[in-house]
Write a protein that holds these residues in place. Structure first.
Motif, PDB file in Angstrom:
ATOM      1  N   ALA A 152      26.518  33.830  -0.852  1.00  0.00           N
ATOM      2  CA  ALA A 152      26.287  35.262  -0.662  1.00  0.00           C
ATOM      3  C   ALA A 152      25.681  35.823  -1.947  1.00  0.00           C
ATOM      4  O   ALA A 152      26.127  35.489  -3.049  1.00  0.00           O
ATOM      5  CB  ALA A 152      27.595  35.978  -0.348  1.00  0.00           C
ATOM      6  N   ALA A 153      24.669  36.644  -1.795  1.00  0.00           N
ATOM      7  CA  ALA A 153      24.031  37.261  -2.961  1.00  0.00           C
ATOM      8  C   ALA A 153      25.021  38.205  -3.639  1.00  0.00           C
ATOM      9  O   ALA A 153      25.841  38.828  -2.978  1.00  0.00           O
ATOM     10  CB  ALA A 153      22.786  38.022  -2.535  1.00  0.00           C
ATOM     11  N   PRO A 154      24.932  38.306  -4.958  1.00  0.00           N
ATOM     12  CA  PRO A 154      25.831  39.236  -5.650  1.00  0.00           C
ATOM     13  C   PRO A 154      25.471  40.670  -5.290  1.00  0.00           C
ATOM     14  O   PRO A 154      24.307  40.977  -5.051  1.00  0.00           O
ATOM     15  CB  PRO A 154      25.560  38.948  -7.123  1.00  0.00           C
ATOM     16  N   GLN A 155      26.468  41.518  -5.253  1.00  0.00           N
ATOM     17  CA  GLN A 155      26.229  42.931  -5.000  1.00  0.00           C
ATOM     18  C   GLN A 155      25.650  43.550  -6.270  1.00  0.00           C
ATOM     19  O   GLN A 155      26.287  43.506  -7.317  1.00  0.00           O
ATOM     20  CB  GLN A 155      27.532  43.634  -4.614  1.00  0.00           C
ATOM     21  N   ARG A 156      24.457  44.094  -6.171  1.00  0.00           N
ATOM     22  CA  ARG A 156      23.818  44.701  -7.347  1.00  0.00           C
ATOM     23  C   ARG A 156      24.678  45.818  -7.929  1.00  0.00           C
ATOM     24  O   ARG A 156      24.682  46.043  -9.122  1.00  0.00           O
ATOM     25  CB  ARG A 156      22.433  45.241  -6.983  1.00  0.00           C
ATOM     26  N   ALA A 157      25.399  46.509  -7.057  1.00  0.00           N
ATOM     27  CA  ALA A 157      26.264  47.595  -7.533  1.00  0.00           C
ATOM     28  C   ALA A 157      27.362  47.059  -8.445  1.00  0.00           C
ATOM     29  O   ALA A 157      27.949  47.810  -9.216  1.00  0.00           O
ATOM     30  CB  ALA A 157      26.864  48.345  -6.350  1.00  0.00           C
ATOM     31  N   GLY A 158      27.650  45.768  -8.358  1.00  0.00           N
ATOM     32  CA  GLY A 158      28.663  45.162  -9.214  1.00  0.00           C
ATOM     33  C   GLY A 158      28.177  44.925 -10.621  1.00  0.00           C
ATOM     34  O   GLY A 158      28.941  44.551 -11.500  1.00  0.00           O
ATOM     35  N   VAL A 163      26.822  39.527 -11.178  1.00  0.00           N
ATOM     36  CA  VAL A 163      25.779  38.500 -11.233  1.00  0.00           C
ATOM     37  C   VAL A 163      26.219  37.342 -12.125  1.00  0.00           C
ATOM     38  O   VAL A 163      25.922  36.186 -11.836  1.00  0.00           O
ATOM     39  CB  VAL A 163      24.422  39.097 -11.685  1.00  0.00           C
ATOM     40  N   ALA A 164      26.977  37.627 -13.182  1.00  0.00           N
ATOM     41  CA  ALA A 164      27.506  36.549 -14.025  1.00  0.00           C
ATOM     42  C   ALA A 164      28.451  35.658 -13.214  1.00  0.00           C
ATOM     43  O   ALA A 164      28.370  34.427 -13.285  1.00  0.00           O
ATOM     44  CB  ALA A 164      28.220  37.118 -15.253  1.00  0.00           C
ATOM     45  N   ARG A 165      29.334  36.274 -12.414  1.00  0.00           N
ATOM     46  CA  ARG A 165      30.231  35.477 -11.558  1.00  0.00           C
ATOM     47  C   ARG A 165      29.416  34.659 -10.547  1.00  0.00           C
ATOM     48  O   ARG A 165      29.718  33.494 -10.297  1.00  0.00           O
ATOM     49  CB  ARG A 165      31.235  36.375 -10.843  1.00  0.00           C
ATOM     50  N   PHE A 166      28.379  35.266  -9.985  1.00  0.00           N
ATOM     51  CA  PHE A 166      27.493  34.544  -9.069  1.00  0.00           C
ATOM     52  C   PHE A 166      26.883  33.336  -9.778  1.00  0.00           C
ATOM     53  O   PHE A 166      26.813  32.241  -9.218  1.00  0.00           O
ATOM     54  CB  PHE A 166      26.385  35.471  -8.545  1.00  0.00           C
ATOM     55  N   THR A 167      26.440  33.529 -11.008  1.00  0.00           N
ATOM     56  CA  THR A 167      25.824  32.443 -11.779  1.00  0.00           C
ATOM     57  C   THR A 167      26.813  31.296 -11.951  1.00  0.00           C
ATOM     58  O   THR A 167      26.460  30.126 -11.788  1.00  0.00           O
ATOM     59  CB  THR A 167      25.333  32.972 -13.141  1.00  0.00           C
ATOM     60  N   GLY A 168      28.061  31.608 -12.263  1.00  0.00           N
ATOM     61  CA  GLY A 168      29.085  30.568 -12.389  1.00  0.00           C
ATOM     62  C   GLY A 168      29.332  29.856 -11.079  1.00  0.00           C
ATOM     63  O   GLY A 168      29.441  28.619 -11.034  1.00  0.00           O
ATOM     64  N   ASN A 169      29.406  30.602  -9.984  1.00  0.00           N
ATOM     65  CA  ASN A 169      29.612  29.989  -8.669  1.00  0.00           C
ATOM     66  C   ASN A 169      28.404  29.160  -8.248  1.00  0.00           C
ATOM     67  O   ASN A 169      28.555  28.095  -7.643  1.00  0.00           O
ATOM     68  CB  ASN A 169      29.903  31.065  -7.621  1.00  0.00           C
ATOM     69  N   LEU A 170      27.210  29.644  -8.575  1.00  0.00           N
ATOM     70  CA  LEU A 170      25.991  28.893  -8.271  1.00  0.00           C
ATOM     71  C   LEU A 170      26.012  27.551  -8.998  1.00  0.00           C
ATOM     72  O   LEU A 170      25.709  26.506  -8.403  1.00  0.00           O
ATOM     73  CB  LEU A 170      24.761  29.700  -8.671  1.00  0.00           C
ATOM     74  N   TRP A 171      26.389  27.565 -10.261  1.00  0.00           N
ATOM     75  CA  TRP A 171      26.445  26.320 -11.035  1.00  0.00           C
ATOM     76  C   TRP A 171      27.384  25.311 -10.372  1.00  0.00           C
ATOM     77  O   TRP A 171      27.062  24.134 -10.258  1.00  0.00           O
ATOM     78  CB  TRP A 171      26.863  26.602 -12.465  1.00  0.00           C
ATOM     79  N   GLN A 172      28.537  25.786  -9.927  1.00  0.00           N
ATOM     80  CA  GLN A 172      29.477  24.880  -9.262  1.00  0.00           C
ATOM     81  C   GLN A 172      28.868  24.307  -7.990  1.00  0.00           C
ATOM     82  O   GLN A 172      29.087  23.144  -7.667  1.00  0.00           O
ATOM     83  CB  GLN A 172      30.791  25.608  -8.961  1.00  0.00           C
ATOM     84  N   SER A 173      28.096  25.109  -7.267  1.00  0.00           N
ATOM     85  CA  SER A 173      27.430  24.620  -6.048  1.00  0.00           C
ATOM     86  C   SER A 173      26.326  23.623  -6.379  1.00  0.00           C
ATOM     87  O   SER A 173      26.069  22.697  -5.616  1.00  0.00           O
ATOM     88  CB  SER A 173      26.838  25.800  -5.264  1.00  0.00           C
TER      89      SER A 173
END
Length: 186
Positions: A152-158, A163-173
């Motif tokens: 799931a794309a990170p919520q820009r409002a966050g 986006v940093a959390r998304f980056t960490g989750n992306l790395w794990q994937s």
């Protein structure tokens, strides 16, 4: 790399000479879980920026007016990332942070300063878009990564922390595919 930092910068402006980092967030991750430790700050750009661009990021000139300048948060950021593995989504964010750091250091004018500042001089930097390209992924945008790894794309409002959390989750994937790729190319 079991414990690492995922770093994101919100940049306003398309022109590298005038764009500014207006928010920076860094989340410590252990495997695929945030540890709860983070660094986050907004930055007053010190001048007016494109109102539409700010609004697209969920920010305003007024909201940034009382925030510290990037130079005031730079030391704290360096203390957090120094000598640590750091993941950044793309090279544009790295360049924006490096330009801001160069502006800060230029104001100090230390002896022998060349005018260049490189983030990889202070941390173990990995740029996921470059890793994705090396592994053959054509679209290394957030949307491309989401499609490739069914995220799931990170919520820009966050903001930057989302986006940093998304980056960490992306790395794990990416890790299983990255390990296979690395084994073939080492």
């Amino acid at each position: 790399m079991n414990t690492y930092l995922a770093l994101e910068a919100v940049v306003v402006g398309d022109d590298p000479t005038t764009s500014r980092v207006v928010e920076i967030g860094c989340v410590e991750m252990h495997d695929d879980h945030p540890t709860g430790r983070s660094f986050h700050s907004y930055a007053n750009p010190g001048r007016d920026l494109d109102v539409a661009a700010l609004q697209a990021k969920g920010l305003s000139t007024e909201a940034l007016a009382d925030k510290p300048r990037f130079g005031d948060i730079a030391y704290g950021l360096i203390c957090v990332i120094r000598d640590r593995p750091v993941l950044v989504l793309d090279a544009e964010r790295v360049s924006a942070i490096e330009r801001e750091m160069a502006r800060v250091v230029e104001q100090l004018k230390p002896a022998g300063w060349s005018g260049e500042y490189r983030l990889d001089q202070v941390c173990e930097l990995s740029v996921l878009s470059q890793i994705g390209q090396a592994m053959g992924q054509e679209d290394t945008s957030i949307e491309g990564f989401c499609k490739q790894y069914v995220l799931a794309a990170p919520q820009r409002a966050g903001g930057s922390l989302a986006v940093a959390r998304f980056t960490g989750n992306l790395w794990q994937s990416m890790l299983p595919e990255y390990h296979k790729w690395q084994a073939k190319h080492s």
